[in-house]
Design a protein around this motif. Structure first.
Motif, mmCIF file in Angstrom:
data_model
loop_
_atom_site.group_PDB
_atom_site.id
_atom_site.type_symbol
_atom_site.label_atom_id
_atom_site.label_comp_id
_atom_site.label_asym_id
_atom_site.label_seq_id
_atom_site.Cartn_x
_atom_site.Cartn_y
_atom_site.Cartn_z
ATOM 1 N N GLY A 126 5.468 -3.899 0.452
ATOM 2 C CA GLY A 126 6.447 -4.979 0.493
ATOM 3 C C GLY A 126 7.252 -5.090 -0.785
ATOM 4 N N ASN A 127 7.518 -6.319 -1.208
ATOM 5 C CA ASN A 127 8.369 -6.579 -2.367
ATOM 6 C C ASN A 127 7.586 -6.512 -3.676
ATOM 7 O OD1 ASN A 127 10.611 -7.195 -0.654
ATOM 8 N ND2 ASN A 127 9.787 -9.251 -0.360
ATOM 9 N N ASP A 159 2.847 -6.880 -5.664
ATOM 10 C CA ASP A 159 3.510 -6.615 -4.393
ATOM 11 C C ASP A 159 2.982 -7.642 -3.400
ATOM 12 O OD1 ASP A 159 1.019 -5.698 -3.504
ATOM 13 O OD2 ASP A 159 1.621 -3.590 -3.357
ATOM 14 N N ASP A 160 3.137 -7.412 -2.114
ATOM 15 C CA ASP A 160 2.743 -8.428 -1.142
ATOM 16 C C ASP A 160 1.231 -8.541 -0.978
ATOM 17 O OD1 ASP A 160 5.403 -8.906 -0.777
ATOM 18 O OD2 ASP A 160 5.540 -8.028 1.234
ATOM 19 N N ASN A 161 0.477 -7.578 -1.540
ATOM 20 C CA ASN A 161 -0.975 -7.574 -1.349
ATOM 21 C C ASN A 161 -1.794 -7.736 -2.616
ATOM 22 O OD1 ASN A 161 -0.800 -7.256 1.441
ATOM 23 N ND2 ASN A 161 -0.743 -5.025 1.300
#
Length: 236
Positions: A126-127, A159-161
């Motif tokens: 993701g971002n 990031d997204d995680n």
């Protein structure tokens, strides 16, 4: 996929400037003696012109020490990436070759006394966001399997995680490390005062030129400030 900085970061650090180079379809295999020669030349200059007892008095290093203290990271224990590199060199420890891309960003970091890092974006979920940690995010340190968490209020890239880098630029994660197999990456140059926008542009231009010369591929560069807090990186 975006690269963004949360507003709260700029509220606390309004003069922050983040330079970003996005590289695609590079050849990061092997090593290049020209790059390694550039790194070694900078190492020799550092050993001639700097000393450990006075390193913290340099304005660029002092700026990072101040901001580390501001989120609870004691500079005597936790040092920004470029101060750590300089101290290794002044301890007569030579830098290892990991990949051409890492050699290039080490060269730039040493030459301009500025933190530089990056991620293999094919291993980012993701971002990418620069933010203050909540304290429950997952982090697995470079070359480790052990999971830990950042401190609440710590400046981190995520990031997204999970966390990609702790204590701003102190320690990178394992999953998005750049290797010889890296094809697509983001390189990040972090500028506090006294580094100006003009100097940051010069640094980005030189790093882009080196990447294009030694790794090929395509590159784009950006600067994030309080007036421009996110960019589009494309699909990941």
């Amino acid at each position: 996929m975006k690269f963004k900085i949360e507003n709260e970061i700029f509220e606390k650090y309004p003069e922050l400037k983040i330079g970003i180079i996005v590289v695609k379809d590079i050849d990061n295999t092997g090593q290049d003696d020209e790059i390694l020669k550039k790194v070694q030349d900078e190492i020799e200059k550092i050993r001639q012109n700097h000393s450990k007892p006075t390193l913290s008095e340099n304005a660029k290093i002092a700026a990072w020490r101040k901001e580390y203290s501001s989120f609870g990271a004691k500079p005597k224990k936790y040092k920004c990436s470029v101060e750590n590199l300089y101290r290794m060199i002044l301890d007569d420890i030579d830098l290892k070759h990991y990949s051409k891309l890492v050699d290039i960003y080490n060269y730039i970091s040493l030459k301009y006394m500025i933190p530089v890092g990056g991620d293999d974006i094919d291993h980012v979920d993701g971002n990418i966001t620069l933010k203050f940690a909540e304290g429950n995010e997952k982090f697995i340190q470079l070359n480790s399997l052990e999971e830990s968490n950042p401190k609440e209020g710590e400046v981190v890239y995520c990031d997204d995680n999970e966390v990609l880098c702790r204590r701003w630029n102190w320690r990178e994660c394992d999953k998005s490390k750049m290797t010889e197999n890296t094809k697509n990456a983001t390189l990040v140059v972090e500028a506090l005062e006294p580094v100006s926008i003009d100097e940051l542009n010069t640094i980005l231009d030189e790093m882009s030129d080196n990447i294009n010369q030694y790794c090929g591929g395509e590159s784009k560069q950006f600067i994030l400030t309080k007036e421009n807090i996110e960019i589009e990186l494309g699909d990941n």
